[in-house]
Scaffold this motif. Structure first.
Motif, PDB file in Angstrom:
ATOM      1  N   GLY A  92      42.687  44.499  38.551  1.00  0.00           N
ATOM      2  CA  GLY A  92      42.821  44.969  37.185  1.00  0.00           C
ATOM      3  C   GLY A  92      42.364  43.991  36.129  1.00  0.00           C
ATOM      4  O   GLY A  92      42.591  44.223  34.934  1.00  0.00           O
ATOM      5  N   GLN A  93      41.736  42.892  36.518  1.00  0.00           N
ATOM      6  CA  GLN A  93      41.255  41.905  35.560  1.00  0.00           C
ATOM      7  C   GLN A  93      40.188  41.054  36.220  1.00  0.00           C
ATOM      8  O   GLN A  93      40.171  40.896  37.442  1.00  0.00           O
ATOM      9  CB  GLN A  93      42.401  41.013  35.097  1.00  0.00           C
ATOM     10  N   LEU A  94      39.297  40.521  35.415  1.00  0.00           N
ATOM     11  CA  LEU A  94      38.276  39.609  35.932  1.00  0.00           C
ATOM     12  C   LEU A  94      38.881  38.215  36.050  1.00  0.00           C
ATOM     13  O   LEU A  94      39.434  37.692  35.091  1.00  0.00           O
ATOM     14  CB  LEU A  94      37.077  39.567  34.991  1.00  0.00           C
ATOM     15  N   TYR A  95      38.785  37.654  37.241  1.00  0.00           N
ATOM     16  CA  TYR A  95      39.291  36.296  37.436  1.00  0.00           C
ATOM     17  C   TYR A  95      38.518  35.643  38.575  1.00  0.00           C
ATOM     18  O   TYR A  95      37.671  36.267  39.213  1.00  0.00           O
ATOM     19  CB  TYR A  95      40.804  36.304  37.674  1.00  0.00           C
ATOM     20  N   ASP A  96      38.812  34.370  38.838  1.00  0.00           N
ATOM     21  CA  ASP A  96      38.016  33.582  39.778  1.00  0.00           C
ATOM     22  C   ASP A  96      37.944  34.185  41.175  1.00  0.00           C
ATOM     23  O   ASP A  96      36.919  34.065  41.852  1.00  0.00           O
ATOM     24  CB  ASP A  96      38.585  32.160  39.885  1.00  0.00           C
ATOM     25  N   GLY A  97      39.026  34.799  41.629  1.00  0.00           N
ATOM     26  CA  GLY A  97      39.064  35.313  42.993  1.00  0.00           C
ATOM     27  C   GLY A  97      37.977  36.333  43.278  1.00  0.00           C
ATOM     28  O   GLY A  97      37.261  36.243  44.279  1.00  0.00           O
ATOM     29  N   SER A  98      37.824  37.322  42.392  1.00  0.00           N
ATOM     30  CA  SER A  98      36.817  38.368  42.590  1.00  0.00           C
ATOM     31  C   SER A  98      35.401  37.810  42.461  1.00  0.00           C
ATOM     32  O   SER A  98      34.509  38.172  43.227  1.00  0.00           O
ATOM     33  CB  SER A  98      37.027  39.495  41.574  1.00  0.00           C
ATOM     34  N   VAL A  99      35.201  36.927  41.477  1.00  0.00           N
ATOM     35  CA  VAL A  99      33.870  36.329  41.283  1.00  0.00           C
ATOM     36  C   VAL A  99      33.495  35.479  42.495  1.00  0.00           C
ATOM     37  O   VAL A  99      32.356  35.515  42.970  1.00  0.00           O
ATOM     38  CB  VAL A  99      33.845  35.486  39.992  1.00  0.00           C
ATOM     39  N   MET A 100      34.462  34.713  43.019  1.00  0.00           N
ATOM     40  CA  MET A 100      34.197  33.875  44.183  1.00  0.00           C
ATOM     41  C   MET A 100      33.854  34.726  45.399  1.00  0.00           C
ATOM     42  O   MET A 100      32.920  34.413  46.153  1.00  0.00           O
ATOM     43  CB  MET A 100      35.411  32.990  44.486  1.00  0.00           C
ATOM     44  N   CYS A 101      34.582  35.813  45.586  1.00  0.00           N
ATOM     45  CA  CYS A 101      34.301  36.724  46.704  1.00  0.00           C
ATOM     46  C   CYS A 101      32.875  37.270  46.597  1.00  0.00           C
ATOM     47  O   CYS A 101      32.137  37.309  47.588  1.00  0.00           O
ATOM     48  CB  CYS A 101      35.323  37.861  46.699  1.00  0.00           C
ATOM     49  N   PHE A 102      32.477  37.662  45.404  1.00  0.00           N
ATOM     50  CA  PHE A 102      31.133  38.199  45.172  1.00  0.00           C
ATOM     51  C   PHE A 102      30.054  37.164  45.490  1.00  0.00           C
ATOM     52  O   PHE A 102      29.081  37.453  46.198  1.00  0.00           O
ATOM     53  CB  PHE A 102      31.029  38.661  43.719  1.00  0.00           C
ATOM     54  N   LEU A 103      30.236  35.936  44.992  1.00  0.00           N
ATOM     55  CA  LEU A 103      29.236  34.899  45.218  1.00  0.00           C
ATOM     56  C   LEU A 103      29.132  34.507  46.687  1.00  0.00           C
ATOM     57  O   LEU A 103      28.044  34.239  47.199  1.00  0.00           O
ATOM     58  CB  LEU A 103      29.554  33.662  44.369  1.00  0.00           C
ATOM     59  N   ILE A 104      30.261  34.483  47.387  1.00  0.00           N
ATOM     60  CA  ILE A 104      30.235  34.131  48.805  1.00  0.00           C
ATOM     61  C   ILE A 104      29.483  35.187  49.603  1.00  0.00           C
ATOM     62  O   ILE A 104      28.679  34.867  50.497  1.00  0.00           O
ATOM     63  CB  ILE A 104      31.667  33.946  49.339  1.00  0.00           C
ATOM     64  N   ILE A 264      43.705  32.999  44.115  1.00  0.00           N
ATOM     65  CA  ILE A 264      42.244  32.889  44.057  1.00  0.00           C
ATOM     66  C   ILE A 264      41.621  33.256  45.404  1.00  0.00           C
ATOM     67  O   ILE A 264      40.520  33.807  45.461  1.00  0.00           O
ATOM     68  CB  ILE A 264      41.826  31.461  43.653  1.00  0.00           C
ATOM     69  N   TYR A 265      42.304  32.970  46.501  1.00  0.00           N
ATOM     70  CA  TYR A 265      41.746  33.202  47.832  1.00  0.00           C
ATOM     71  C   TYR A 265      41.945  34.638  48.329  1.00  0.00           C
ATOM     72  O   TYR A 265      41.352  35.012  49.341  1.00  0.00           O
ATOM     73  CB  TYR A 265      42.390  32.248  48.838  1.00  0.00           C
ATOM     74  N   LEU A 266      42.786  35.416  47.651  1.00  0.00           N
ATOM     75  CA  LEU A 266      43.155  36.726  48.195  1.00  0.00           C
ATOM     76  C   LEU A 266      41.990  37.706  48.321  1.00  0.00           C
ATOM     77  O   LEU A 266      41.892  38.410  49.339  1.00  0.00           O
ATOM     78  CB  LEU A 266      44.283  37.338  47.358  1.00  0.00           C
TER      79      LEU A 266
END
Length: 310
Positions: A92-104, A264-266
Motif C-alpha cells: 500500500g505504499q512505495l518503500y525500499d522493500g518493493s524497489v529492492m525486489c524489482f531491482l534484484i 525491507i526484506y519481506l
C-alpha cells in the motif's frame, strides 16, 4: 488475473480504512530511501501497486525465459501478489522493500544469461551495477552482492575478467555520481538501524512478526521438498534453481539477523517463497492440488483480515 484483482482491491480497501502503516526507510549511502520519494499517500499507493504488478510479470518473464519451475504455470506470480496483500502495508505504499525486489529481479535477467558464458562480462557488470545503484538508497542491497558473487560460481561464469566486471559494476554508480557532483563524500552516511520494536507497537508489531514467521515456514518448508527434486535436473536448471535457493537462504538469514530492518526484506522473501510454492505444486501436480493451494490462500486472507479488522 483474479488474484491480481483481489490483491489490488484488498490493498486499496485497507488504504482507505487507514490500515496501511507507514514504513520507515533505512539510510542509504548517498540518496534518501524510497519511502521519502513520494510525499502524497495516494500517489505512493498507486506507484506501489503498479510496481508490484510489474514484479509479478517479471517473475512470469523469468520463468518463461529460463524455465525455472519447468512449467508455464502462473500460480507463483499470483501467489506473490496474494502474499503481498496479506500485509497491506507492504503493497500500500512505495518503500525500499518493493524497489529492492524489482531491482534484484531486473539484475537476475542478464545474470542468468551468463550460464557457462564467462565471456559475457558486460552482463555481469550490469547485474552488479543495478544492485550497487540501489545501495545508494538502502544498505540492505549490499546483502545481495553476496548472493550474486555466490551465483557466479553457480552460473559457472566466474573468471578474473568476470570478477573485475563485478567490482567495476559496484564502483561505477558511486564513481559517476561523485564525479558529476551529484553526491559528495560528505553526503555519505552510515546506515541508521531502525528498531522495529520502536517503529511498530502492539498489534502492528504482532502482525508483522506472525506474517514473517508464516512466510519463513512456507518458504523453507517448500524449498526443502523442492531441493530433493532439483538434484535430478540438468546442470542449467540446477544452477537457476540453486540461485533461488541461495537467495532464499540469505534473505531468511538476514530477516533473522537484521530483524530491525526485516520489513525491507519481506517482498524479496515473498518472491522466493512464491517460487518455491509454485515449483512444489508443479512437481506434485495431482487432481486435488487445489486444496492445499486454497489453504495457503486462506492463511493470507486471515492475515489480511487481522490487519484491517482488529
Amino acid at each position: 488475473m483474479l488474484m491480481l484483482l483481489v490483491s489490488v482491491t484488498g490493498t486499496v480497501a485497507a488504504w482507505f480504512m487507514g490500515d496501511v502503516v507507514h514504513v520507515g526507510g533505512d539510510s542509504g549511502f548517498g540518496f534518501p530511501s524510497a519511502n521519502e520519494w513520494i510525499s502524497d499517500g495516494a500517489l505512493s499507493l498507486g506507484v506501489s501497486l503498479g510496481l508490484n504488478i510489474v514484479i509479478s510479470f517479471l517473475l512470469l518473464y523469468l520463468n518463461r525465459r529460463f524455465n525455472i519451475i519447468r512449467s508455464v504455470s502462473m500460480l507463483f506470480a499470483g501467489m506473490f501478489l496474494v502474499m503481498q496483500a496479506g500485509q497491506p502495508s507492504l503493497m500500500g505504499q512505495l518503500y525500499d522493500g518493493s524497489v529492492m525486489c524489482f531491482l534484484i529481479l531486473l539484475a537476475i535477467i542478464p545474470f542468468f544469461s551468463t550460464f557457462q558464458r564467462p565471456d559475457r562480462t558486460r552482463r555481469i557488470f550490469l547485474s552488479f551495477l543495478l544492485i550497487s545503484l540501489g545501495s545508494l538508497t538502502g544498505y540492505a542491497y549490499t546483502v545481495y552482492l553476496i548472493v550474486f558473487f555466490i551465483g557466479c560460481f553457480q552460473m559457472q561464469c566466474f573468471s578474473l575478467r568476470g570478477l573485475l566486471a563485478a567490482l567495476t559494476g559496484i564502483l561505477t554508480p558511486y564513481w559517476i555520481l561523485c564525479g558529476f557532483g551529484v553526491v559528495s563524500l560528505s553526503s555519505f552516511r552510515m546506515p541508521e538501524f531502525i528498531n522495529i520494536f520502536d517503529a511498530l507497537e502492539g498489534r502492528d508489531l504482532a502482525q508483522i512478526v506472525v506474517y514473517t514467521i508464516v512466510n519463513l515456514i512456507l518458504g523453507v518448508g517448500f524449498g526443502i521438498f523442492d531441493i530433493i527434486k532439483i538434484y535430478g535436473y540438468n546442470g542449467r536448471a540446477r544452477a537457476y534453481n540453486g540461485f533461488w535457493i541461495i537467495l532464499t537462504i540469505i534473505t531468511t538469514l538476514f530477516v533473522i539477523i537484521d530483524y530491525t530492518n526485516l520489513i525491507i526484506y519481506l517482498p524479496i522473501l515473498n518472491c522466493c517463497t512464491a517460487i518455491q510454492i509454485g515449483h512444489f505444486f508443479t512437481i506434485n501436480n495431482t487432481r486435488r492440488t487445489y486444496i492445499p493451494i486454497c489453504c495457503i490462500y486462506v492463511v493470507y486472507i486471515i492475515l489480511y483480515l487481522w490487519s484491517v479488522t482488529l
